[in-house]
Scaffold this motif. Structure first.
Motif, short mmCIF file in Angstrom:
data_model
loop_
_atom_site.label_atom_id
_atom_site.label_comp_id
_atom_site.label_asym_id
_atom_site.label_seq_id
_atom_site.Cartn_x
_atom_site.Cartn_y
_atom_site.Cartn_z
N GLY A 44 6.94 -9.19 -34.35
CA GLY A 44 8.09 -9.43 -33.49
C GLY A 44 7.99 -10.76 -32.77
N ALA A 45 6.76 -11.13 -32.40
CA ALA A 45 6.55 -12.42 -31.74
C ALA A 45 6.92 -13.57 -32.67
N MET A 46 6.80 -13.36 -33.98
CA MET A 46 7.16 -14.40 -34.93
C MET A 46 8.66 -14.67 -34.91
N TYR A 47 9.46 -13.61 -34.78
CA TYR A 47 10.91 -13.79 -34.68
C TYR A 47 11.28 -14.46 -33.35
N SER A 104 14.98 -13.15 -25.38
CA SER A 104 15.29 -11.75 -25.65
C SER A 104 16.78 -11.57 -25.95
N THR A 105 17.62 -12.34 -25.29
CA THR A 105 19.06 -12.24 -25.51
C THR A 105 19.48 -12.85 -26.85
N ALA A 106 18.77 -13.89 -27.28
CA ALA A 106 19.17 -14.64 -28.46
C ALA A 106 18.50 -14.20 -29.75
N VAL A 107 17.38 -13.48 -29.66
CA VAL A 107 16.54 -13.25 -30.83
C VAL A 107 17.24 -12.47 -31.95
N SER A 108 18.16 -11.59 -31.61
CA SER A 108 18.82 -10.80 -32.65
C SER A 108 19.57 -11.68 -33.64
N ALA A 109 20.13 -12.79 -33.16
CA ALA A 109 20.86 -13.69 -34.06
C ALA A 109 19.94 -14.27 -35.12
N VAL A 110 18.68 -14.47 -34.77
CA VAL A 110 17.70 -14.99 -35.72
C VAL A 110 17.11 -13.86 -36.55
N ALA A 111 16.80 -12.74 -35.91
CA ALA A 111 16.14 -11.63 -36.59
C ALA A 111 17.03 -10.95 -37.62
N GLY A 140 -12.71 -9.99 -42.84
CA GLY A 140 -12.45 -9.10 -43.97
C GLY A 140 -12.32 -7.65 -43.59
N ARG A 141 -12.42 -7.31 -42.30
CA ARG A 141 -12.29 -5.90 -41.90
C ARG A 141 -10.85 -5.42 -42.02
N GLY A 142 -9.90 -6.34 -41.80
CA GLY A 142 -8.50 -5.95 -41.94
C GLY A 142 -7.69 -6.24 -40.70
N VAL A 143 -6.49 -5.65 -40.64
CA VAL A 143 -5.53 -6.01 -39.60
C VAL A 143 -4.65 -4.82 -39.24
N VAL A 144 -4.25 -4.78 -37.97
CA VAL A 144 -3.17 -3.89 -37.54
C VAL A 144 -1.95 -4.78 -37.37
N ALA A 145 -0.92 -4.54 -38.17
CA ALA A 145 0.32 -5.33 -38.11
C ALA A 145 1.44 -4.43 -37.61
N GLU A 146 2.18 -4.94 -36.62
CA GLU A 146 3.24 -4.11 -36.06
C GLU A 146 4.55 -4.86 -35.99
#
Length: 250
Positions: A44-47, A104-111, A140-146
């Motif tokens: 979500g932070a990427m968007y 927060s107000t603008a992100v939906s237009a991009v997402a 190499g242990r891995g990742v939690v992606a949300e």
């Protein structure tokens, strides 16, 4: 054996966590990543970072072609430490800026821009794949992606897939505490449009209210943060057979 040792011994682990706004995805995913010794990716932070980048460049967010073009050249670096995740764009730390009301107000237009989603999904998959190699942040242990689409589109083959849900009342109260520092009636009302509108907009391009086949639902409505982390870790054990160590200090 420590949780980190167990994760390393048993091979890389990808945990995907999806869910609506205010369900606790970020806090819970960071807690799970810490307990398992994994990297943490906040998609979500990427968007939000893409929105910040486009606004900084003066892009018209309604011009989908221009926005997608801008995102494809965005110099984005995601810090994957679950205890201190960072977001840098063009060398600028935007971790605080992307949580502003303006973003927060603008992100939906991009997402909801399908070309943007395709580009960011590509980047997200690249991070997830890298975290299954020794060169990754977690060795190499891995990742939690949300985030949105993680369990169904970005990482449908993740070792563990969780849909984290909560009642609307609980979600609004949590987001009000995050944004306003209180969950009184006025704060909840001030937060309602932002949370429900974002979910409504995002629902036009992704599914995050109903668990897909193979995705385990965890309802956090009546759980505190640590109880929810424990519930997700129980799913990890249920799905993979990995036994997760107790909380530190317990």
């Amino acid at each position: 054996m420590s949780a980190q040792g167990a994760a390393a011994h048993e091979g890389p682990l990808t945990v995907a966590v999806d869910g609506p706004s205010g369900s606790g995805k970020s806090s819970v995913s960071k807690g799970v990543a810490r307990r398992l010794g994994l990297a943490y990716l906040d998609t979500g932070a990427m968007y939000r970072a893409a929105t910040w980048w486009c606004l900084r460049r003066g892009e018209d967010l309604t011009d989908q072609v221009a926005v997608a073009r801008a995102v494809r050249v965005m110099p984005l670096v995601m810090g994957l430490d679950p205890s201190a995740p960072t977001v840098h764009v063009d060398g600028t730390d935007v971790g605080e800026a992307i949580r502003s009301t303006e973003i927060s107000t603008a992100v939906s237009a991009v997402a909801t821009n399908l070309d943007v989603r395709a580009e960011l999904r590509r980047l997200q998959r690249a991070v997830i794949d890298a975290e299954r190699t020794p060169e990754g942040y977690a060795g190499g242990r891995g990742v939690v992606a949300e985030g949105r689409d993680i369990t169904t589109v970005v990482a449908p083959d993740a070792d563990v897939r969780v849909l984290l849900t909560a009642s609307e009342e609980a979600r609004l109260a949590r987001r009000s505490l995050d944004v306003h520092g209180t969950a009184d009636a006025a704060a909840v009302e001030a937060t309602k449009d932002q949370v429900l509108r974002r979910d409504r907009d995002d629902a036009t391009v992704s599914q995050f209210h109903v668990a897909a086949d193979g995705v385990v639902t965890v309802d956090s409505s009546d759980l505190d943060l640590e109880q929810t982390v424990d519930a997700v870790l129980a799913v990890v054990t249920q799905v993979t057979g990995r036994v997760v160590g107790p909380r530190q200090g317990s």
